[in-house]
Design a protein around this motif. Sequence first.
Motif, mmCIF file in Angstrom:
data_model
loop_
_atom_site.group_PDB
_atom_site.id
_atom_site.type_symbol
_atom_site.label_atom_id
_atom_site.label_comp_id
_atom_site.label_asym_id
_atom_site.label_seq_id
_atom_site.Cartn_x
_atom_site.Cartn_y
_atom_site.Cartn_z
ATOM 1 N N TYR A 175 -11.220 2.486 9.440
ATOM 2 C CA TYR A 175 -12.602 2.909 9.603
ATOM 3 C C TYR A 175 -13.056 2.561 11.018
ATOM 4 O O TYR A 175 -12.811 1.459 11.498
ATOM 5 N N PHE A 193 0.830 -1.200 0.000
ATOM 6 C CA PHE A 193 0.000 0.000 0.000
ATOM 7 C C PHE A 193 0.867 1.254 0.000
ATOM 8 O O PHE A 193 0.588 2.226 -0.715
ATOM 9 N N LYS A 213 -9.181 4.279 6.384
ATOM 10 C CA LYS A 213 -8.841 3.177 5.480
ATOM 11 C C LYS A 213 -10.080 2.306 5.316
ATOM 12 O O LYS A 213 -10.839 2.166 6.260
ATOM 13 N N PRO A 214 -10.268 1.662 4.199
ATOM 14 C CA PRO A 214 -9.395 1.697 3.011
ATOM 15 C C PRO A 214 -9.483 3.046 2.305
ATOM 16 O O PRO A 214 -10.536 3.671 2.275
ATOM 17 N N ILE A 215 -8.356 3.450 1.750
ATOM 18 C CA ILE A 215 -8.246 4.766 1.125
ATOM 19 C C ILE A 215 -8.275 4.637 -0.389
ATOM 20 O O ILE A 215 -7.581 3.812 -0.967
ATOM 21 N N ASN A 216 -9.065 5.488 -0.991
ATOM 22 C CA ASN A 216 -9.076 5.621 -2.437
ATOM 23 C C ASN A 216 -8.027 6.691 -2.770
ATOM 24 O O ASN A 216 -8.148 7.831 -2.311
ATOM 25 N N PRO A 217 -6.979 6.359 -3.530
ATOM 26 C CA PRO A 217 -5.919 7.331 -3.818
ATOM 27 C C PRO A 217 -6.437 8.644 -4.414
ATOM 28 O O PRO A 217 -5.929 9.715 -4.093
ATOM 29 N N THR A 218 -7.452 8.573 -5.255
ATOM 30 C CA THR A 218 -8.000 9.793 -5.857
ATOM 31 C C THR A 218 -8.626 10.683 -4.791
ATOM 32 O O THR A 218 -8.475 11.903 -4.818
ATOM 33 N N GLU A 219 -9.327 10.078 -3.842
ATOM 34 C CA GLU A 219 -9.907 10.856 -2.748
ATOM 35 C C GLU A 219 -8.810 11.460 -1.877
ATOM 36 O O GLU A 219 -8.926 12.606 -1.425
ATOM 37 N N LEU A 257 0.805 4.173 -2.928
ATOM 38 C CA LEU A 257 0.602 5.602 -2.694
ATOM 39 C C LEU A 257 1.789 6.420 -3.209
ATOM 40 O O LEU A 257 1.609 7.480 -3.814
ATOM 41 N N GLU A 261 -7.561 14.556 -3.426
ATOM 42 C CA GLU A 261 -8.473 15.680 -3.189
ATOM 43 C C GLU A 261 -8.249 16.286 -1.805
ATOM 44 O O GLU A 261 -8.291 17.506 -1.650
#
Length: 118
Positions: free
Chosen positions: A84, A15, A104-110, A19, A113
């Motif tokens: 979470y 992970f 987590k879990p993390i969306n890289p796009t979010e 990132l 932002e």
Amino acid sequence: MNKNKILIVEDDIVFCKLLTRFLTKNDFQVLDAQAGKEALNLLESNSFDLAILDYRLPDMNGIDILKKIKGKENNTKIILMTRYGDEGIANKAVSEGADAFVSKPINPTELLEVIKGL
């Protein structure tokens, strides 16, 4: 604010590297560490615009690192990553000086932002 140099501290190597690659492709200079001690060594020889810290690390927690960063370089923005359901930890991190937290879990796009919003 210019957030070109980022420190990622995440003990999940896959992970962490995901990132690192994602943020590098988005024009950031990224250094990463998989443990708190390794992160502290990077902080000794580098200055960062942003640090993305996992709360749970093998040798310390993200709030410990946050305190070290804020003690040295108060201009560094901090994002704390928690699982979470760890809202209590996130609130403590914000009270200690974190600028944001992500679950987590993390969306890289979010995550990107969130970084742009700092």
